[in-house]
Scaffold this motif. Sequence first.
Motif, PDB file in Angstrom:
ATOM      1  N   GLU A 205     -13.744  11.493   2.283  1.00  0.00           N
ATOM      2  CA  GLU A 205     -13.380  10.403   3.179  1.00  0.00           C
ATOM      3  C   GLU A 205     -14.346  10.360   4.360  1.00  0.00           C
ATOM      4  OE1 GLU A 205      -9.383  11.246   4.285  1.00  0.00           O
ATOM      5  OE2 GLU A 205      -8.531  10.397   2.446  1.00  0.00           O
ATOM      6  N   PRO A 206     -14.558   9.178   4.918  1.00  0.00           N
ATOM      7  CA  PRO A 206     -15.424   9.087   6.094  1.00  0.00           C
ATOM      8  C   PRO A 206     -14.803   9.831   7.276  1.00  0.00           C
ATOM      9  CG  PRO A 206     -15.048   6.923   5.113  1.00  0.00           C
ATOM     10  CD  PRO A 206     -14.080   7.859   4.476  1.00  0.00           C
ATOM     11  N   PRO A 207     -15.629  10.299   8.189  1.00  0.00           N
ATOM     12  CA  PRO A 207     -15.094  10.961   9.380  1.00  0.00           C
ATOM     13  C   PRO A 207     -14.398   9.963  10.302  1.00  0.00           C
ATOM     14  CG  PRO A 207     -17.458  10.680   9.578  1.00  0.00           C
ATOM     15  CD  PRO A 207     -17.096  10.255   8.187  1.00  0.00           C
ATOM     16  N   GLU A 208     -13.775  10.469  11.341  1.00  0.00           N
ATOM     17  CA  GLU A 208     -13.097   9.608  12.302  1.00  0.00           C
ATOM     18  C   GLU A 208     -14.084   8.601  12.887  1.00  0.00           C
ATOM     19  OE1 GLU A 208     -10.162  10.083  16.214  1.00  0.00           O
ATOM     20  OE2 GLU A 208     -11.405  11.766  15.542  1.00  0.00           O
ATOM     21  N   HIS A 209     -13.614   7.380  13.088  1.00  0.00           N
ATOM     22  CA  HIS A 209     -14.406   6.280  13.648  1.00  0.00           C
ATOM     23  C   HIS A 209     -15.466   5.751  12.683  1.00  0.00           C
ATOM     24  CE1 HIS A 209     -12.359   7.022  17.337  1.00  0.00           C
ATOM     25  NE2 HIS A 209     -12.966   8.165  17.576  1.00  0.00           N
ATOM     26  N   VAL A 210     -15.376   6.125  11.421  1.00  0.00           N
ATOM     27  CA  VAL A 210     -16.276   5.559  10.413  1.00  0.00           C
ATOM     28  C   VAL A 210     -15.422   4.973   9.299  1.00  0.00           C
ATOM     29  CG1 VAL A 210     -18.054   6.014   8.681  1.00  0.00           C
ATOM     30  CG2 VAL A 210     -18.181   7.133  10.918  1.00  0.00           C
ATOM     31  N   SER A 211     -15.741   3.744   8.915  1.00  0.00           N
ATOM     32  CA  SER A 211     -15.002   3.064   7.857  1.00  0.00           C
ATOM     33  C   SER A 211     -15.981   2.642   6.773  1.00  0.00           C
ATOM     34  CB  SER A 211     -14.284   1.835   8.430  1.00  0.00           C
ATOM     35  OG  SER A 211     -13.561   1.158   7.434  1.00  0.00           O
ATOM     36  N   GLY A 212     -15.570   2.753   5.521  1.00  0.00           N
ATOM     37  CA  GLY A 212     -16.474   2.438   4.423  1.00  0.00           C
ATOM     38  C   GLY A 212     -15.925   1.385   3.486  1.00  0.00           C
ATOM     39  N   ALA A 213     -16.834   0.643   2.848  1.00  0.00           N
ATOM     40  CA  ALA A 213     -16.453  -0.352   1.842  1.00  0.00           C
ATOM     41  C   ALA A 213     -17.543  -0.391   0.776  1.00  0.00           C
ATOM     42  CB  ALA A 213     -16.276  -1.730   2.475  1.00  0.00           C
ATOM     43  N   ASP A 214     -17.127  -0.491  -0.468  1.00  0.00           N
ATOM     44  CA  ASP A 214     -18.071  -0.487  -1.587  1.00  0.00           C
ATOM     45  C   ASP A 214     -18.652  -1.875  -1.834  1.00  0.00           C
ATOM     46  OD1 ASP A 214     -17.556   2.212  -2.014  1.00  0.00           O
ATOM     47  OD2 ASP A 214     -15.960   1.814  -3.471  1.00  0.00           O
ATOM     48  N   PHE A 215     -19.851  -1.895  -2.394  1.00  0.00           N
ATOM     49  CA  PHE A 215     -20.448  -3.112  -2.940  1.00  0.00           C
ATOM     50  C   PHE A 215     -21.151  -2.715  -4.228  1.00  0.00           C
ATOM     51  CE2 PHE A 215     -23.869  -1.178  -0.645  1.00  0.00           C
ATOM     52  CZ  PHE A 215     -25.059  -1.625  -1.187  1.00  0.00           C
ATOM     53  N   ASP A 216     -21.691  -3.680  -4.947  1.00  0.00           N
ATOM     54  CA  ASP A 216     -22.249  -3.398  -6.271  1.00  0.00           C
ATOM     55  C   ASP A 216     -23.334  -2.323  -6.246  1.00  0.00           C
ATOM     56  OD1 ASP A 216     -20.585  -5.136  -7.536  1.00  0.00           O
ATOM     57  OD2 ASP A 216     -22.019  -6.796  -7.628  1.00  0.00           O
ATOM     58  N   GLY A 217     -24.083  -2.252  -5.149  1.00  0.00           N
ATOM     59  CA  GLY A 217     -25.191  -1.307  -5.100  1.00  0.00           C
ATOM     60  C   GLY A 217     -24.883   0.009  -4.426  1.00  0.00           C
ATOM     61  N   GLY A 218     -23.654   0.201  -3.951  1.00  0.00           N
ATOM     62  CA  GLY A 218     -23.327   1.450  -3.265  1.00  0.00           C
ATOM     63  C   GLY A 218     -22.160   1.291  -2.312  1.00  0.00           C
ATOM     64  N   THR A 219     -22.280   1.892  -1.135  1.00  0.00           N
ATOM     65  CA  THR A 219     -21.217   1.854  -0.133  1.00  0.00           C
ATOM     66  C   THR A 219     -21.824   1.606   1.243  1.00  0.00           C
ATOM     67  OG1 THR A 219     -19.930   3.465  -1.410  1.00  0.00           O
ATOM     68  CG2 THR A 219     -19.267   3.115   0.874  1.00  0.00           C
ATOM     69  N   VAL A 220     -21.136   0.800   2.033  1.00  0.00           N
ATOM     70  CA  VAL A 220     -21.550   0.553   3.412  1.00  0.00           C
ATOM     71  C   VAL A 220     -20.568   1.257   4.346  1.00  0.00           C
ATOM     72  CG1 VAL A 220     -21.885  -1.176   5.220  1.00  0.00           C
ATOM     73  CG2 VAL A 220     -22.634  -1.654   2.882  1.00  0.00           C
ATOM     74  N   TYR A 221     -21.097   2.081   5.237  1.00  0.00           N
ATOM     75  CA  TYR A 221     -20.278   2.777   6.228  1.00  0.00           C
ATOM     76  C   TYR A 221     -20.578   2.195   7.607  1.00  0.00           C
ATOM     77  CZ  TYR A 221     -19.501   6.203   2.538  1.00  0.00           C
ATOM     78  OH  TYR A 221     -19.155   6.813   1.358  1.00  0.00           O
ATOM     79  N   VAL A 222     -19.518   1.841   8.323  1.00  0.00           N
ATOM     80  CA  VAL A 222     -19.663   1.267   9.664  1.00  0.00           C
ATOM     81  C   VAL A 222     -19.106   2.254  10.685  1.00  0.00           C
ATOM     82  CG1 VAL A 222     -19.027  -0.626  11.197  1.00  0.00           C
ATOM     83  CG2 VAL A 222     -19.485  -1.081   8.777  1.00  0.00           C
ATOM     84  N   ASP A 223     -19.957   2.654  11.605  1.00  0.00           N
ATOM     85  CA  ASP A 223     -19.560   3.558  12.687  1.00  0.00           C
ATOM     86  C   ASP A 223     -18.951   2.716  13.806  1.00  0.00           C
ATOM     87  OD1 ASP A 223     -19.311   5.310  14.784  1.00  0.00           O
ATOM     88  OD2 ASP A 223     -21.357   6.082  14.674  1.00  0.00           O
ATOM     89  N   THR A 224     -17.646   2.846  14.011  1.00  0.00           N
ATOM     90  CA  THR A 224     -16.957   2.016  15.003  1.00  0.00           C
ATOM     91  C   THR A 224     -16.641   2.775  16.286  1.00  0.00           C
ATOM     92  OG1 THR A 224     -14.803   2.541  14.000  1.00  0.00           O
ATOM     93  CG2 THR A 224     -15.934   0.554  13.220  1.00  0.00           C
ATOM     94  N   SER A 225     -17.314   3.892  16.503  1.00  0.00           N
ATOM     95  CA  SER A 225     -17.059   4.651  17.728  1.00  0.00           C
ATOM     96  C   SER A 225     -17.442   3.817  18.945  1.00  0.00           C
ATOM     97  CB  SER A 225     -17.835   5.972  17.716  1.00  0.00           C
ATOM     98  OG  SER A 225     -19.217   5.748  17.525  1.00  0.00           O
ATOM     99  N   LEU A 226     -16.691   3.991  20.018  1.00  0.00           N
ATOM    100  CA  LEU A 226     -16.894   3.206  21.231  1.00  0.00           C
ATOM    101  C   LEU A 226     -17.634   4.009  22.288  1.00  0.00           C
ATOM    102  CD1 LEU A 226     -13.484   1.349  21.726  1.00  0.00           C
ATOM    103  CD2 LEU A 226     -15.664   0.353  21.041  1.00  0.00           C
ATOM    104  N   THR A 227     -18.579   3.351  22.931  1.00  0.00           N
ATOM    105  CA  THR A 227     -19.260   3.893  24.101  1.00  0.00           C
ATOM    106  C   THR A 227     -19.087   2.870  25.220  1.00  0.00           C
ATOM    107  OG1 THR A 227     -21.364   2.820  23.588  1.00  0.00           O
ATOM    108  CG2 THR A 227     -20.977   5.008  22.613  1.00  0.00           C
ATOM    109  N   PRO A 228     -19.262   3.270  26.465  1.00  0.00           N
ATOM    110  CA  PRO A 228     -19.156   2.283  27.551  1.00  0.00           C
ATOM    111  C   PRO A 228     -20.086   1.090  27.351  1.00  0.00           C
ATOM    112  CG  PRO A 228     -19.131   4.500  28.456  1.00  0.00           C
ATOM    113  CD  PRO A 228     -19.432   4.645  26.987  1.00  0.00           C
TER     114      PRO A 228
END
Length: 322
Positions: A205-228
Motif C-alpha cells: 500500500e502507498p505510504p501516508e499522504h500518497v494515493s495511487g490509481a492504476d492505468f493501462d501502462g502502470g500506476t500513478v501515485y499522487v503525493d498529497t502531503s501539505l506544506t505551507p
Amino acid sequence: RFYVKAVRDRMWEETDSPSKRGAYATLATVLDEVIRLLAPIAPYLTERMYQRLDGEATTVHALSYPEPDADLRDDDLERDVAAFRDIEEAAANARQQAGRKLRWPVPRVVVETDDETVAAAVDRLKALIADRVNARDVVVTDAFDELVETAEPQMAAIGPAFGGDAQKVMEAVQGATRAEVEGGEVAVDGEPVDLDDEMVEYVAEPPEHVSGADFDGGTVYVDTSLTPDIESEGYARDVIRRVQEMRKELDLDVEARIRVGVAVDDDRVAGFVDEHADLIAGEVRADAWLDDASDAADADGGLVEEWEVEGVAVTIGVEPVA
C-alpha cells in the motif's frame, strides 16, 4: 476540450506571440475542418457555426470536403498523448481518493511503469503533465519503492495453530508491517507470536499522504502531503475561483477590469491570500485591491458575497472598473 485546456494559458497571454498565434491557428483549423466534416449531417448547425467563425464563403456547403494530410500525422506524438491522457485520468482518480481537489497543487506525481514507451512519453511531456495534474514535480520509475507492505492474517493457518487465541492473533497481525512481523514485534497479551509464512500474506500500500490509481501502462501515485507553500497557493486558487464565479454573476466581459477585496476570517489563511495577491489580481484581471471587501456593495454594479473555503469564512467584493 483536451486541447483547449492544454493551451489555455497560451491563449490568455496579454501580448501577441508566436506561441499564442500558433494555438489560435491550430484551433481555427480544427474547427474549420470539423464544421466541414459535419456539414452533410448537421447542415443548419454547421452553417450557423461557419458564419460566426468565418463566413467568407456564401455557405459552408459550397466549401470542399476536407481531405486527410498524411504529412501532418505524427504517430509518436499521438502515442505519447494517449499515454499522457491515461496518466492524467489516473492522477485525477488518485486525487479523488485522497480528497485533494485539482486546484490545490501537490508536491509530486510518480508514474510507475515498466513500459518503455510510456516512460519515454512521460519524459518528453513532463512539463505538460505537471501543468495538467498540478504537480510541482513529475517522476517516472519502473518501481515505486515507497510502498509499505502490511500484513493480512490467514485464518486457515492461524486457527488450527492457536486455537482459542486465534482471534487475538488475527487482530494483532492485521495491519502490521512486514518489518514488524518478521522482526517478531507482533504480540498477544505481551508475548511475541511465532508466525509461519503461511499464516500471513502481505498487501503493498502507498505510504501516508500518497494515493495511487492504476492505468493501462502502470500506476500513478499522487503525493498529497501539505506544506505551507502548497496550502498558500491552494487557498489562493480557491479565492480565484470564487472571484471568477462572481465575474460571471455580474456578466462581465472576459476583458473587463475589476477591483477586488478579500476578507478572511482566519489570520493564517489571510496571510496565505496576501502572499499571492499578485497571482490573484493577475488571474481575475484586477487593477486594484479594495481596502474593505464590503465597499464593493456601494459601487455601481458591485457585488459582495460570503463564501466558505475549506471551512474558513471568506468575504469577497468585486466592482467593475469604469
